[in-house]
Design a protein around this motif. Structure first.
Motif, PDB file in Angstrom:
ATOM      1  N   ALA A   6      75.598 164.064  55.036  1.00 15.93           N
ATOM      2  CA  ALA A   6      75.776 165.454  55.487  1.00 15.93           C
ATOM      3  C   ALA A   6      76.639 166.222  54.485  1.00 15.93           C
ATOM      4  CB  ALA A   6      76.436 165.461  56.869  1.00 15.93           C
ATOM      5  N   PRO A   7      76.477 167.538  54.435  1.00 13.13           N
ATOM      6  CA  PRO A   7      77.311 168.328  53.519  1.00 13.13           C
ATOM      7  C   PRO A   7      78.766 168.345  53.969  1.00 13.13           C
ATOM      8  CG  PRO A   7      76.058 169.774  54.982  1.00 13.13           C
ATOM      9  CD  PRO A   7      75.568 168.380  55.238  1.00 13.13           C
ATOM     10  N   MET A   8      79.683 168.129  53.038  1.00 13.65           N
ATOM     11  CA  MET A   8      81.113 168.234  53.371  1.00 13.65           C
ATOM     12  C   MET A   8      81.859 168.855  52.195  1.00 13.65           C
ATOM     13  SD  MET A   8      81.864 164.723  55.498  1.00 13.65           S
ATOM     14  CE  MET A   8      80.708 163.722  54.577  1.00 13.65           C
ATOM     15  N   ALA A   9      82.326 170.086  52.422  1.00 14.54           N
ATOM     16  CA  ALA A   9      83.058 170.809  51.373  1.00 14.54           C
ATOM     17  C   ALA A   9      84.285 170.004  50.969  1.00 14.54           C
ATOM     18  CB  ALA A   9      83.470 172.178  51.901  1.00 14.54           C
ATOM     19  N   MET A  32      79.003 173.361  50.572  1.00 18.08           N
ATOM     20  CA  MET A  32      78.401 174.682  50.786  1.00 18.08           C
ATOM     21  C   MET A  32      78.730 175.630  49.628  1.00 18.08           C
ATOM     22  SD  MET A  32      80.511 176.182  53.987  1.00 18.08           S
ATOM     23  CE  MET A  32      82.253 176.543  53.951  1.00 18.08           C
ATOM     24  N   GLN A  61      73.201 173.477  49.467  1.00 21.29           N
ATOM     25  CA  GLN A  61      73.416 174.274  50.685  1.00 21.29           C
ATOM     26  C   GLN A  61      74.044 175.636  50.379  1.00 21.29           C
ATOM     27  OE1 GLN A  61      76.611 173.773  53.701  1.00 21.29           O
ATOM     28  NE2 GLN A  61      74.965 173.244  55.116  1.00 21.29           N
ATOM     29  N   ASN A  97      73.449 177.025  55.740  1.00 17.49           N
ATOM     30  CA  ASN A  97      74.549 176.668  56.638  1.00 17.49           C
ATOM     31  C   ASN A  97      74.641 177.686  57.773  1.00 17.49           C
ATOM     32  OD1 ASN A  97      77.114 176.506  57.854  1.00 17.49           O
ATOM     33  ND2 ASN A  97      78.028 175.606  56.029  1.00 17.49           N
ATOM     34  N   LYS A 142      70.801 174.143  58.956  1.00 18.44           N
ATOM     35  CA  LYS A 142      71.724 173.284  59.720  1.00 18.44           C
ATOM     36  C   LYS A 142      72.517 174.152  60.690  1.00 18.44           C
ATOM     37  CE  LYS A 142      75.333 169.780  58.927  1.00 18.44           C
ATOM     38  NZ  LYS A 142      76.653 170.367  59.152  1.00 18.44           N
ATOM     39  N   HIS A 170      73.954 169.599  64.417  1.00 14.62           N
ATOM     40  CA  HIS A 170      75.263 168.982  64.647  1.00 14.62           C
ATOM     41  C   HIS A 170      75.550 169.146  66.141  1.00 14.62           C
ATOM     42  CE1 HIS A 170      79.918 169.133  63.876  1.00 14.62           C
ATOM     43  NE2 HIS A 170      79.553 168.167  64.702  1.00 14.62           N
ATOM     44  N   TYR A 178      85.344 170.074  65.576  1.00 16.75           N
ATOM     45  CA  TYR A 178      84.950 168.695  65.221  1.00 16.75           C
ATOM     46  C   TYR A 178      85.333 167.691  66.310  1.00 16.75           C
ATOM     47  CZ  TYR A 178      83.823 170.654  60.765  1.00 16.75           C
ATOM     48  OH  TYR A 178      83.236 171.406  59.789  1.00 16.75           O
ATOM     49  N   ASN A 208      72.922 164.886  63.838  1.00  9.97           N
ATOM     50  CA  ASN A 208      74.216 164.710  63.173  1.00  9.97           C
ATOM     51  C   ASN A 208      75.360 164.807  64.186  1.00  9.97           C
ATOM     52  OD1 ASN A 208      76.405 166.956  61.707  1.00  9.97           O
ATOM     53  ND2 ASN A 208      76.268 164.891  60.916  1.00  9.97           N
ATOM     54  N   ASP A 210      79.124 162.135  64.629  1.00  6.16           N
ATOM     55  CA  ASP A 210      79.719 160.847  65.020  1.00  6.16           C
ATOM     56  C   ASP A 210      78.847 159.635  64.739  1.00  6.16           C
ATOM     57  OD1 ASP A 210      81.940 162.175  65.902  1.00  6.16           O
ATOM     58  OD2 ASP A 210      81.447 162.048  68.041  1.00  6.16           O
ATOM     59  N   GLY A 231      78.319 162.147  58.385  1.00  8.37           N
ATOM     60  CA  GLY A 231      79.384 162.950  57.808  1.00  8.37           C
ATOM     61  C   GLY A 231      80.633 162.128  57.562  1.00  8.37           C
ATOM     62  N   ARG A 232      81.668 162.367  58.382  1.00 11.95           N
ATOM     63  CA  ARG A 232      82.986 161.796  58.102  1.00 11.95           C
ATOM     64  C   ARG A 232      83.011 160.285  57.989  1.00 11.95           C
ATOM     65  NH1 ARG A 232      85.453 165.017  62.958  1.00 11.95           N
ATOM     66  NH2 ARG A 232      83.317 164.579  63.598  1.00 11.95           N
TER      67      ARG A 232
HETATM   68  C1  LIG Z   1      85.769 168.120  55.496  1.00 18.10           C
HETATM   69  C2  LIG Z   1      84.450 168.611  56.032  1.00 18.10           C
HETATM   70  C3  LIG Z   1      83.731 169.533  55.318  1.00 18.10           C
HETATM   71  C4  LIG Z   1      82.511 170.006  55.819  1.00 18.10           C
HETATM   72  N1  LIG Z   1      81.786 170.897  55.074  1.00 18.10           N
HETATM   73  C5  LIG Z   1      80.564 171.287  55.506  1.00 18.10           C
HETATM   74  C6  LIG Z   1      79.751 172.129  54.695  1.00 18.10           C
HETATM   75  O1  LIG Z   1      80.113 172.497  53.569  1.00 18.10           O
HETATM   76  N2  LIG Z   1      78.542 172.502  55.208  1.00 18.10           N
HETATM   77  C7  LIG Z   1      78.093 172.094  56.445  1.00 18.10           C
HETATM   78  O2  LIG Z   1      77.004 172.459  56.858  1.00 18.10           O
HETATM   79  N3  LIG Z   1      78.844 171.271  57.203  1.00 18.10           N
HETATM   80  C8  LIG Z   1      80.050 170.848  56.757  1.00 18.10           C
HETATM   81  N4  LIG Z   1      80.764 169.975  57.509  1.00 18.10           N
HETATM   82  C9  LIG Z   1      80.194 169.439  58.761  1.00 18.10           C
HETATM   83  C10 LIG Z   1      79.485 168.103  58.521  1.00 18.10           C
HETATM   84  O3  LIG Z   1      78.342 168.274  57.706  1.00 18.10           O
HETATM   85  C11 LIG Z   1      79.026 167.496  59.855  1.00 18.10           C
HETATM   86  O4  LIG Z   1      78.139 168.374  60.475  1.00 18.10           O
HETATM   87  C12 LIG Z   1      80.193 167.219  60.811  1.00 18.10           C
HETATM   88  O5  LIG Z   1      81.285 166.620  60.139  1.00 18.10           O
HETATM   89  C13 LIG Z   1      79.724 166.321  61.979  1.00 18.10           C
HETATM   90  O6  LIG Z   1      79.278 165.092  61.501  1.00 18.10           O
HETATM   91  P1  LIG Z   1      80.227 163.770  61.601  1.00 18.10           P
HETATM   92  O7  LIG Z   1      80.685 163.680  63.033  1.00 18.10           O
HETATM   93  O8  LIG Z   1      79.340 162.644  61.159  1.00 18.10           O
HETATM   94  O9  LIG Z   1      81.387 164.012  60.676  1.00 18.10           O
HETATM   95  C14 LIG Z   1      82.005 169.519  57.048  1.00 18.10           C
HETATM   96  C15 LIG Z   1      82.742 168.577  57.749  1.00 18.10           C
HETATM   97  C16 LIG Z   1      83.950 168.118  57.260  1.00 18.10           C
HETATM   98  C17 LIG Z   1      84.702 167.090  58.061  1.00 18.10           C
END
Ligand SMILES: Cc1cc2nc3c(=O)[nH]c(=O)nc-3n(C[C@H](O)[C@H](O)[C@H](O)COP(=O)(O)O)c2cc1C
Length: 324
Positions: A6-9, A32, A61, A97, A142, A170, A178, A208, A210, A231-232
Protein backbone atom coordinates in the motif's frame (compact mmCIF):
# COMPACT_ATOMS: atom_id res chain seq x y z
CA UNK A 1 -4.27 -13.69 -5.23
CA UNK A 2 -2.37 -10.50 -5.91
CA UNK A 3 -0.75 -8.83 -2.93
CA UNK A 4 0.36 -5.21 -3.07
CA UNK A 5 2.38 -2.83 -0.96
CA UNK A 6 0.00 0.00 0.00
CA UNK A 7 1.13 3.60 -0.50
CA UNK A 8 2.77 5.14 2.58
CA UNK A 9 4.20 8.65 2.48
CA UNK A 10 7.69 8.68 3.94
CA UNK A 11 8.15 4.94 3.51
CA UNK A 12 7.18 3.43 0.14
CA UNK A 13 10.03 4.93 -1.81
CA UNK A 14 12.08 3.14 -4.42
CA UNK A 15 14.28 1.38 -1.83
CA UNK A 16 11.45 -0.06 0.23
CA UNK A 17 9.38 -1.01 -2.81
CA UNK A 18 12.31 -2.99 -4.20
CA UNK A 19 12.66 -4.89 -0.92
CA UNK A 20 8.95 -5.71 -0.88
CA UNK A 21 9.09 -6.80 -4.52
CA UNK A 22 11.93 -9.19 -3.71
CA UNK A 23 9.75 -10.60 -0.93
CA UNK A 24 6.89 -11.26 -3.33
CA UNK A 25 4.75 -8.11 -3.55
CA UNK A 26 3.04 -8.23 -6.94
CA UNK A 27 3.04 -4.47 -7.24
CA UNK A 28 3.70 -1.44 -5.09
CA UNK A 29 2.18 2.01 -4.85
CA UNK A 30 4.36 5.11 -4.52
CA UNK A 31 4.13 7.76 -1.85
CA UNK A 32 1.40 10.25 -2.68
CA UNK A 33 2.39 12.90 -5.19
CA UNK A 34 0.77 16.35 -5.32
CA UNK A 35 -0.72 16.93 -8.76
CA UNK A 36 -0.46 20.69 -8.29
CA UNK A 37 3.21 20.56 -7.29
CA UNK A 38 4.07 18.23 -10.16
CA UNK A 39 2.40 20.51 -12.67
CA UNK A 40 4.41 23.40 -11.15
CA UNK A 41 7.51 21.31 -11.99
CA UNK A 42 8.57 21.08 -8.36
CA UNK A 43 11.81 19.03 -8.21
CA UNK A 44 11.21 17.52 -4.78
CA UNK A 45 7.85 16.25 -5.97
CA UNK A 46 9.44 14.70 -9.04
CA UNK A 47 11.74 12.71 -6.72
CA UNK A 48 8.69 10.98 -5.24
CA UNK A 49 7.89 9.55 -8.66
CA UNK A 50 11.31 7.99 -9.19
CA UNK A 51 11.19 4.31 -10.18
CA UNK A 52 14.46 2.46 -9.60
CA UNK A 53 16.08 -0.74 -10.83
CA UNK A 54 14.71 -4.03 -9.56
CA UNK A 55 11.35 -2.77 -8.37
CA UNK A 56 8.08 -4.66 -8.79
CA UNK A 57 5.53 -2.91 -11.04
CA UNK A 58 5.03 0.56 -9.54
CA UNK A 59 1.74 2.42 -9.52
CA UNK A 60 2.22 6.18 -9.01
CA UNK A 61 -0.29 7.82 -6.72
CA UNK A 62 -1.62 11.36 -7.24
CA UNK A 63 -3.60 13.55 -4.91
CA UNK A 64 -5.55 16.67 -5.77
CA UNK A 65 -9.12 17.73 -6.45
CA UNK A 66 -9.12 19.54 -9.77
CA UNK A 67 -10.03 17.19 -12.64
CA UNK A 68 -8.05 19.09 -15.30
CA UNK A 69 -4.99 19.44 -13.08
CA UNK A 70 -5.12 15.78 -12.09
CA UNK A 71 -5.32 14.78 -15.75
CA UNK A 72 -2.40 17.05 -16.58
CA UNK A 73 -0.33 15.54 -13.76
CA UNK A 74 -1.20 12.01 -14.91
CA UNK A 75 -0.10 12.94 -18.41
CA UNK A 76 3.23 14.22 -17.06
CA UNK A 77 3.80 11.06 -15.04
CA UNK A 78 2.93 8.76 -17.92
CA UNK A 79 4.84 10.68 -20.58
CA UNK A 80 7.83 11.25 -18.30
CA UNK A 81 7.95 14.77 -19.65
CA UNK A 82 8.87 16.64 -16.45
CA UNK A 83 12.16 17.82 -14.96
CA UNK A 84 13.85 15.22 -12.80
CA UNK A 85 11.91 12.25 -14.21
CA UNK A 86 13.77 9.02 -13.53
CA UNK A 87 12.18 5.69 -14.46
CA UNK A 88 14.10 2.41 -14.68
CA UNK A 89 10.82 0.98 -15.93
CA UNK A 90 7.61 2.77 -16.90
CA UNK A 91 4.83 3.32 -14.33
CA UNK A 92 2.44 0.37 -14.14
CA UNK A 93 -0.55 2.62 -13.55
CA UNK A 94 -1.92 5.67 -11.81
CA UNK A 95 -3.72 5.62 -8.49
CA UNK A 96 -5.85 8.46 -7.15
CA UNK A 97 -5.76 9.14 -3.43
CA UNK A 98 -9.30 9.62 -2.14
CA UNK A 99 -8.58 8.27 1.32
CA UNK A 100 -5.95 10.40 3.04
CA UNK A 101 -7.47 11.59 6.34
CA UNK A 102 -4.80 14.16 7.33
CA UNK A 103 -6.27 17.59 8.14
CA UNK A 104 -3.81 19.51 5.95
CA UNK A 105 -4.90 17.41 2.96
CA UNK A 106 -8.67 17.26 3.52
CA UNK A 107 -8.91 20.96 4.37
CA UNK A 108 -7.72 21.55 0.82
CA UNK A 109 -10.48 19.35 -0.59
CA UNK A 110 -8.07 16.47 -1.33
CA UNK A 111 -7.80 12.87 -0.10
CA UNK A 112 -10.82 11.59 1.80
CA UNK A 113 -12.59 14.98 1.46
CA UNK A 114 -13.50 13.70 -2.01
CA UNK A 115 -15.69 11.07 -0.39
CA UNK A 116 -18.02 13.93 0.54
CA UNK A 117 -18.43 14.84 -3.12
CA UNK A 118 -18.94 11.70 -5.25
CA UNK A 119 -19.81 13.66 -8.45
CA UNK A 120 -16.46 15.49 -8.23
CA UNK A 121 -14.68 12.22 -7.47
CA UNK A 122 -16.28 10.75 -10.59
CA UNK A 123 -15.22 13.72 -12.72
CA UNK A 124 -11.62 13.40 -11.50
CA UNK A 125 -11.71 9.67 -12.20
CA UNK A 126 -13.06 10.19 -15.72
CA UNK A 127 -10.49 12.90 -16.51
CA UNK A 128 -7.53 10.80 -15.35
CA UNK A 129 -8.97 7.68 -16.97
CA UNK A 130 -8.94 9.38 -20.35
CA UNK A 131 -5.17 9.90 -20.00
CA UNK A 132 -4.55 6.37 -18.67
CA UNK A 133 -6.60 4.77 -21.45
CA UNK A 134 -4.69 6.75 -24.09
CA UNK A 135 -1.38 5.73 -22.51
CA UNK A 136 -2.48 2.10 -22.07
CA UNK A 137 -2.19 1.79 -18.28
CA UNK A 138 -4.85 1.02 -15.67
CA UNK A 139 -6.32 3.57 -13.30
CA UNK A 140 -7.03 2.77 -9.69
CA UNK A 141 -8.81 4.77 -7.01
CA UNK A 142 -8.13 4.32 -3.30
CA UNK A 143 -10.74 5.37 -0.75
CA UNK A 144 -12.13 4.61 2.67
CA UNK A 145 -15.42 3.24 4.00
CA UNK A 146 -16.72 6.80 4.08
CA UNK A 147 -16.21 10.05 5.94
CA UNK A 148 -17.93 9.05 9.18
CA UNK A 149 -20.25 6.26 8.02
CA UNK A 150 -20.39 3.57 5.33
CA UNK A 151 -20.88 5.36 2.02
CA UNK A 152 -18.25 3.39 0.10
CA UNK A 153 -20.72 1.18 -1.84
CA UNK A 154 -22.30 4.17 -3.64
CA UNK A 155 -18.92 5.83 -3.94
CA UNK A 156 -17.46 2.67 -5.52
CA UNK A 157 -20.30 2.63 -8.04
CA UNK A 158 -19.56 6.24 -8.95
CA UNK A 159 -15.83 5.77 -9.56
CA UNK A 160 -16.24 2.42 -11.29
CA UNK A 161 -18.83 3.94 -13.64
CA UNK A 162 -16.36 6.74 -14.30
CA UNK A 163 -13.74 4.22 -15.42
CA UNK A 164 -11.68 2.98 -12.46
CA UNK A 165 -9.97 -0.29 -13.40
CA UNK A 166 -9.21 -1.04 -9.77
CA UNK A 167 -10.67 0.16 -6.50
CA UNK A 168 -8.75 -0.12 -3.25
CA UNK A 169 -10.82 0.06 -0.10
CA UNK A 170 -9.23 0.95 3.24
CA UNK A 171 -11.77 -0.47 5.65
CA UNK A 172 -11.90 2.47 8.05
CA UNK A 173 -13.76 5.78 7.87
CA UNK A 174 -11.97 9.11 7.69
CA UNK A 175 -13.07 9.81 11.22
CA UNK A 176 -11.40 6.63 12.45
CA UNK A 177 -8.07 7.70 10.92
CA UNK A 178 -5.85 4.62 11.57
CA UNK A 179 -7.70 3.24 14.63
CA UNK A 180 -9.70 1.21 15.63
CA UNK A 181 -9.42 -2.12 13.81
CA UNK A 182 -10.30 -2.21 10.13
CA UNK A 183 -13.62 -3.80 9.24
CA UNK A 184 -13.26 -6.16 6.25
CA UNK A 185 -17.03 -6.74 6.19
CA UNK A 186 -17.27 -3.27 4.58
CA UNK A 187 -15.54 -4.87 1.59
CA UNK A 188 -18.52 -7.22 1.34
CA UNK A 189 -20.88 -4.24 1.03
CA UNK A 190 -18.71 -2.66 -1.67
CA UNK A 191 -18.45 -5.99 -3.48
CA UNK A 192 -22.24 -6.24 -3.57
CA UNK A 193 -22.44 -2.76 -5.12
CA UNK A 194 -20.02 -3.45 -7.98
CA UNK A 195 -20.24 -7.21 -8.16
CA UNK A 196 -20.89 -7.38 -11.89
CA UNK A 197 -17.84 -5.31 -12.75
CA UNK A 198 -15.62 -7.30 -10.37
CA UNK A 199 -16.84 -10.74 -11.42
CA UNK A 200 -16.79 -9.68 -15.08
CA UNK A 201 -13.11 -8.78 -14.74
CA UNK A 202 -13.69 -5.10 -15.54
CA UNK A 203 -12.60 -3.90 -12.11
CA UNK A 204 -10.08 -5.35 -9.67
CA UNK A 205 -11.00 -5.01 -6.02
CA UNK A 206 -8.21 -4.57 -3.49
CA UNK A 207 -8.88 -4.79 0.25
CA UNK A 208 -6.76 -2.95 2.78
CA UNK A 209 -6.51 -2.52 6.53
CA UNK A 210 -4.68 -4.45 9.27
CA UNK A 211 -3.40 -7.25 7.05
CA UNK A 212 -0.59 -8.80 9.05
CA UNK A 213 -1.03 -12.54 8.47
CA UNK A 214 -2.66 -14.91 5.93
CA UNK A 215 -5.85 -15.16 8.02
CA UNK A 216 -6.26 -11.37 7.97
CA UNK A 217 -5.88 -11.33 4.17
CA UNK A 218 -8.39 -14.16 3.88
CA UNK A 219 -11.04 -12.00 5.57
CA UNK A 220 -10.81 -9.66 2.56
CA UNK A 221 -10.91 -12.45 0.00
CA UNK A 222 -14.05 -13.96 1.51
CA UNK A 223 -15.63 -10.51 1.25
CA UNK A 224 -15.09 -10.38 -2.50
CA UNK A 225 -11.65 -8.78 -2.82
CA UNK A 226 -9.50 -9.99 -5.68
CA UNK A 227 -6.34 -8.41 -4.25
CA UNK A 228 -5.05 -7.25 -0.88
CA UNK A 229 -2.75 -4.37 0.03
CA UNK A 230 -0.46 -4.43 3.04
CA UNK A 231 0.42 -1.20 4.80
CA UNK A 232 2.01 -0.77 8.22
CA UNK A 233 2.60 -4.46 8.88
CA UNK A 234 5.13 -4.50 6.03
CA UNK A 235 7.17 -1.64 7.47
CA UNK A 236 9.12 -3.83 9.88
CA UNK A 237 8.27 -7.12 8.24
CA UNK A 238 8.52 -7.20 4.45
CA UNK A 239 8.85 -11.00 4.78
CA UNK A 240 5.07 -10.84 5.25
CA UNK A 241 4.70 -10.85 1.46
CA UNK A 242 6.47 -14.22 1.33
CA UNK A 243 4.20 -15.51 4.06
CA UNK A 244 1.04 -14.28 2.33
CA UNK A 245 2.12 -15.83 -0.96
CA UNK A 246 3.06 -19.18 0.54
CA UNK A 247 1.74 -19.58 4.09
CA UNK A 248 2.56 -23.27 4.34
CA UNK A 249 6.14 -22.98 3.11
CA UNK A 250 7.00 -19.82 4.98
CA UNK A 251 10.07 -19.81 7.22
CA UNK A 252 10.37 -16.67 9.40
CA UNK A 253 13.66 -14.78 9.12
CA UNK A 254 16.31 -15.14 11.79
CA UNK A 255 17.90 -12.10 13.40
CA UNK A 256 20.96 -12.32 11.12
CA UNK A 257 18.69 -12.00 8.11
CA UNK A 258 16.78 -9.13 9.69
CA UNK A 259 20.01 -7.32 10.58
CA UNK A 260 21.43 -7.78 7.07
CA UNK A 261 18.26 -6.47 5.46
CA UNK A 262 18.03 -3.39 7.70
CA UNK A 263 21.68 -2.54 7.02
CA UNK A 264 21.18 -2.96 3.28
CA UNK A 265 18.07 -0.80 3.43
CA UNK A 266 19.87 1.99 5.28
CA UNK A 267 22.82 1.87 2.88
CA UNK A 268 20.46 2.05 -0.10
CA UNK A 269 18.47 4.95 1.37
CA UNK A 270 21.71 6.86 2.00
CA UNK A 271 22.90 6.12 -1.54
CA UNK A 272 19.59 7.46 -2.91
CA UNK A 273 19.09 10.47 -0.66
CA UNK A 274 22.49 11.40 0.71
CA UNK A 275 23.89 10.76 4.18
CA UNK A 276 22.14 13.46 6.22
CA UNK A 277 18.65 12.85 4.92
CA UNK A 278 19.17 9.10 4.46
CA UNK A 279 20.27 8.56 8.07
CA UNK A 280 17.48 10.77 9.39
CA UNK A 281 14.82 8.87 7.42
CA UNK A 282 16.32 5.53 8.38
CA UNK A 283 15.74 6.08 12.10
CA UNK A 284 11.99 5.52 11.97
CA UNK A 285 12.34 2.83 9.30
CA UNK A 286 14.84 0.80 11.31
CA UNK A 287 12.70 1.22 14.43
CA UNK A 288 9.90 -0.78 12.79
CA UNK A 289 12.24 -3.73 12.26
CA UNK A 290 13.48 -3.90 15.84
CA UNK A 291 10.17 -3.26 17.57
CA UNK A 292 9.47 -5.84 20.25
CA UNK A 293 12.98 -7.33 20.28
CA UNK A 294 14.83 -7.49 23.59
CA UNK A 295 17.01 -4.38 23.92
CA UNK A 296 15.19 -2.56 21.13
CA UNK A 297 14.45 0.57 23.19
CA UNK A 298 18.16 1.16 23.86
CA UNK A 299 19.05 0.48 20.24
CA UNK A 300 16.36 2.83 18.99
CA UNK A 301 17.63 5.53 21.30
CA UNK A 302 21.22 5.14 20.05
CA UNK A 303 20.08 5.12 16.42
CA UNK A 304 18.27 8.40 17.05
CA UNK A 305 21.63 9.93 17.96
CA UNK A 306 23.61 8.45 15.06
CA UNK A 307 24.40 11.02 12.39
CA UNK A 308 26.53 9.07 9.96
CA UNK A 309 25.99 5.90 7.98
CA UNK A 310 29.00 4.22 9.56
CA UNK A 311 27.74 4.95 13.11
CA UNK A 312 24.28 3.72 12.15
CA UNK A 313 25.59 0.48 10.69
CA UNK A 314 28.00 -0.06 13.61
CA UNK A 315 25.11 0.22 16.06
CA UNK A 316 22.94 -2.20 14.11
CA UNK A 317 25.82 -4.60 13.65
CA UNK A 318 26.81 -4.59 17.30
CA UNK A 319 23.37 -4.73 18.86
CA UNK A 320 22.33 -7.70 20.97
CA UNK A 321 18.74 -7.03 19.84
CA UNK A 322 19.69 -8.22 16.37
CA UNK A 323 21.75 -11.27 17.39
CA UNK A 324 20.38 -14.80 17.57
C1 LIG B 1 2.83 6.53 7.50
C2 LIG B 1 1.68 6.30 6.56
C3 LIG B 1 1.65 6.96 5.36
C4 LIG B 1 0.57 6.77 4.48
N1 LIG B 1 0.57 7.41 3.27
C5 LIG B 1 -0.41 7.15 2.38
C6 LIG B 1 -0.37 7.72 1.08
O1 LIG B 1 0.57 8.44 0.71
N2 LIG B 1 -1.41 7.44 0.25
C7 LIG B 1 -2.47 6.63 0.61
O2 LIG B 1 -3.37 6.41 -0.18
N3 LIG B 1 -2.49 6.05 1.83
C8 LIG B 1 -1.49 6.28 2.71
N4 LIG B 1 -1.51 5.65 3.91
C9 LIG B 1 -2.57 4.67 4.21
C10 LIG B 1 -2.13 3.24 3.87
O3 LIG B 1 -1.95 3.09 2.47
C11 LIG B 1 -3.19 2.23 4.32
O4 LIG B 1 -4.39 2.50 3.67
C12 LIG B 1 -3.43 2.27 5.84
O5 LIG B 1 -2.21 2.34 6.56
C13 LIG B 1 -4.24 1.03 6.28
O6 LIG B 1 -3.54 -0.14 6.00
P1 LIG B 1 -2.75 -0.93 7.18
O7 LIG B 1 -3.74 -1.12 8.31
O8 LIG B 1 -2.29 -2.20 6.53
O9 LIG B 1 -1.62 -0.03 7.61
C14 LIG B 1 -0.46 5.86 4.82
C15 LIG B 1 -0.40 5.19 6.03
C16 LIG B 1 0.65 5.39 6.90
C17 LIG B 1 0.67 4.63 8.19
Amino acid sequence: MRIALAPMAGYTDSVFRRICGEMGADYAVSEMISAAALVMKDRKTAELAKIGEGEPPVVLQLFGHDPALMAEAAELLLSGDYPGCSYASPPAGIDINMGCPVRKIVSNGDGSALMLDPPLAARITAAVKEVCARRGVPLSVKFRMGWDSLTAPDFARAVVSAGADRITLHCRTREQMYMPSADPSAAGAVFAAVKEEILGGKTAFCGNGDIDCPEAAERYFINGCTEAAVGRAALGNPWLFRQLKDPAGFVPPGKDEIRALVIRMVEDVVREKGEIRGVRESRSRAAYFIRGLRGSAALRDSLNHADTLSDFVRLLDGSEALRD
